[in-house]
Design a protein around this motif. Sequence first.
Motif, PDB file in Angstrom:
ATOM      1  N   GLU A  28       0.823  -1.201   0.000  1.00  0.00           N
ATOM      2  CA  GLU A  28       0.000   0.000   0.000  1.00  0.00           C
ATOM      3  C   GLU A  28       0.865   1.262   0.000  1.00  0.00           C
ATOM      4  N   VAL A  29       0.366   2.326  -0.615  1.00  0.00           N
ATOM      5  CA  VAL A  29       1.048   3.619  -0.554  1.00  0.00           C
ATOM      6  C   VAL A  29       0.169   4.558   0.257  1.00  0.00           C
ATOM      7  N   ARG A 200      -2.758  12.318  -5.096  1.00  0.00           N
ATOM      8  CA  ARG A 200      -3.956  12.003  -5.882  1.00  0.00           C
ATOM      9  C   ARG A 200      -3.691  10.831  -6.838  1.00  0.00           C
ATOM     10  N   GLU A 201      -2.504  10.866  -7.453  1.00  0.00           N
ATOM     11  CA  GLU A 201      -2.239   9.894  -8.509  1.00  0.00           C
ATOM     12  C   GLU A 201      -1.721   8.560  -7.964  1.00  0.00           C
ATOM     13  N   ALA A 203      -1.166   7.612  -4.329  1.00  0.00           N
ATOM     14  CA  ALA A 203      -1.537   7.073  -3.017  1.00  0.00           C
ATOM     15  C   ALA A 203      -2.733   6.139  -3.113  1.00  0.00           C
ATOM     16  N   ASP A 204      -2.731   5.106  -2.259  1.00  0.00           N
ATOM     17  CA  ASP A 204      -3.924   4.286  -2.100  1.00  0.00           C
ATOM     18  C   ASP A 204      -4.848   4.915  -1.063  1.00  0.00           C
ATOM     19  N   ARG A 205      -4.180   5.536  -0.045  1.00  0.00           N
ATOM     20  CA  ARG A 205      -4.966   6.189   0.993  1.00  0.00           C
ATOM     21  C   ARG A 205      -4.257   7.444   1.464  1.00  0.00           C
ATOM     22  N   VAL A 206      -5.031   8.359   2.010  1.00  0.00           N
ATOM     23  CA  VAL A 206      -4.486   9.596   2.557  1.00  0.00           C
ATOM     24  C   VAL A 206      -4.916   9.710   4.012  1.00  0.00           C
ATOM     25  N   TRP A 207      -3.944  10.033   4.873  1.00  0.00           N
ATOM     26  CA  TRP A 207      -4.276  10.405   6.263  1.00  0.00           C
ATOM     27  C   TRP A 207      -4.047  11.887   6.391  1.00  0.00           C
ATOM     28  N   PHE A 208      -5.027  12.564   6.984  1.00  0.00           N
ATOM     29  CA  PHE A 208      -4.829  13.979   7.274  1.00  0.00           C
ATOM     30  C   PHE A 208      -4.642  14.141   8.780  1.00  0.00           C
ATOM     31  N   MET A 209      -3.526  14.774   9.162  1.00  0.00           N
ATOM     32  CA  MET A 209      -3.221  14.912  10.589  1.00  0.00           C
ATOM     33  C   MET A 209      -3.231  16.364  11.025  1.00  0.00           C
ATOM     34  N   ASP A 210      -3.639  16.592  12.260  1.00  0.00           N
ATOM     35  CA  ASP A 210      -3.437  17.892  12.903  1.00  0.00           C
ATOM     36  C   ASP A 210      -3.431  17.690  14.409  1.00  0.00           C
ATOM     37  N   HIS A 211      -2.602  18.460  15.091  1.00  0.00           N
ATOM     38  CA  HIS A 211      -2.479  18.378  16.551  1.00  0.00           C
ATOM     39  C   HIS A 211      -2.278  16.949  17.048  1.00  0.00           C
ATOM     40  N   PRO A 220      -7.640   8.966  -1.968  1.00  0.00           N
ATOM     41  CA  PRO A 220      -7.320  10.297  -2.497  1.00  0.00           C
ATOM     42  C   PRO A 220      -8.527  10.951  -3.167  1.00  0.00           C
ATOM     43  N   GLY A 221      -9.308  10.144  -3.893  1.00  0.00           N
ATOM     44  CA  GLY A 221     -10.467  10.676  -4.591  1.00  0.00           C
ATOM     45  C   GLY A 221     -11.428  11.357  -3.630  1.00  0.00           C
TER      46      GLY A 221
END
Lengths: 247, 230
Positions: A28-29, A200-201, A203-211, A220-221
């Motif tokens: 996985e990416v 977008r192109e 990644a299989d998944r995106v994690w968004f982090m804050d704090h 990504p979609g």
Amino acid sequence: MITFEKVSKYYGSHHALDSISGQVAKGEVLVVCGPSGSGKSTLIRTINRLESIASGRITVAGQDIHAPGLEVNAFRSQIGFVFQQFNLFPHLSVLDNCALAPQRLRGLSRQDAEQRGLDLLDRVGLAHKAKAMPAALSGGQQQRVAIARALAMRPPLMLFDEPTSALDPEMVGEVLQVMRDLAQDGMTMVCVTHEMGFAREVADRVWFMDHGKVLERATPGEFFSRPQHPRARQFLADIRSPWAAAG
Amino acid sequence: MIDLIHDYWLYFLVGRYPDGPLGGLALTVLLASLALVLSLPLGLLLGLARISPWCALRWPVACLIQLVRGVPLLLVIFWAYFFLPSLTGHESGQFGTMLAALVAFDAIYLAEIVRAGVQAVPKGQFEAARSLGLGYVSTMRAIILPQALRHMLPSLVNQFVSTIKETSLGYIIGLSEVSFIASQINGLVLTKPVQVYFLLGLTYFILCFSLSRAAFWLERRQARILKAAA
């Protein structure tokens, strides 16, 4: 491949990682993004124990990486790590940068290690620079060498900590190209990056982090077209039109 | 001045050798070289101990450094000369005493130079080496020290130049190094102190200056190697 279970870390009273759980599957990416200071670099650095954790558990390929008695050097040699600042060894030639670790840690002969190094340099398009010293290369070339150096240990997992953030804009593409090729070859990758085009192109998944928290996990979609968390929407708006953010 | 050189050059260069013990400039150069060669590895070890991750190593060395740094070299020489024999029970010669004092004193200063040099290597170098799987010792030896040595070179030369001049303190315990010999010559000639001590000063200057130049050449060469394009 990687499992986080309630991983926490503090810098003094600052909660750098706040009870993070999640998984990265083999092949996985994963792209981790978020504003500066959100804990994304800390998170990726805990995976090869460059950063310790206060509580929780991280397993890589089934191995608890904080288990007592773990051979940390042998463990680290199974994970490629690419730094924002490249961190090539300036006193060694490009080829020696790539050949050093396989020779010392994998027991390869000098000849075999250099052959492996040359093959990898060829793969990142820099075989002709094998004899050069790192200071003679551009930033983009240095980062491609750094990727080749990490690959020379044949790790099943590669970590990228903002690999293009220190590069001049015209050099970003050549590094992302190498990373995309790697992903297509089925490498398991965790990338901290602001390159949303790449995310977008590739990644299989995106994690968004804050704090110190993972606020959103999405494909990504979904992430780019319908971000759920208000903080993620704000972040995407800010990086898409920096001028608006400044105002 | 020509007469002076003509009459005493051999005495100045080698002392009473071969009829007596070696002395003069030859002894100074021998003492300084031995002190350099011996204090460098010792200083390297002390410096690495000073920054090692193990506090059982770090603390005693830190204390030792603070202690030795806080006393004048002259006192260290006196100790070595008067105190050591009473402790060990047998007389140590002037040369041995002076060498021991110089090595101990310089190693302490070198240790701090080593520490500064290692700490000046960017942390990322250490992290890159460790994340490839190299252990602490390999990382130090193959990655950190070669870079640190380059940072250290100017300070090392400084220290070495200092060592050359410090050998003149052997005078105080009657070691017949070049300063001692020069004062002997001055005693024999009586009328030309300015010329004698001018020549002595010039001798030290030539020694130290050539070392500095050699180091500068080395630095430049290193810088060229690092930028090599192929």
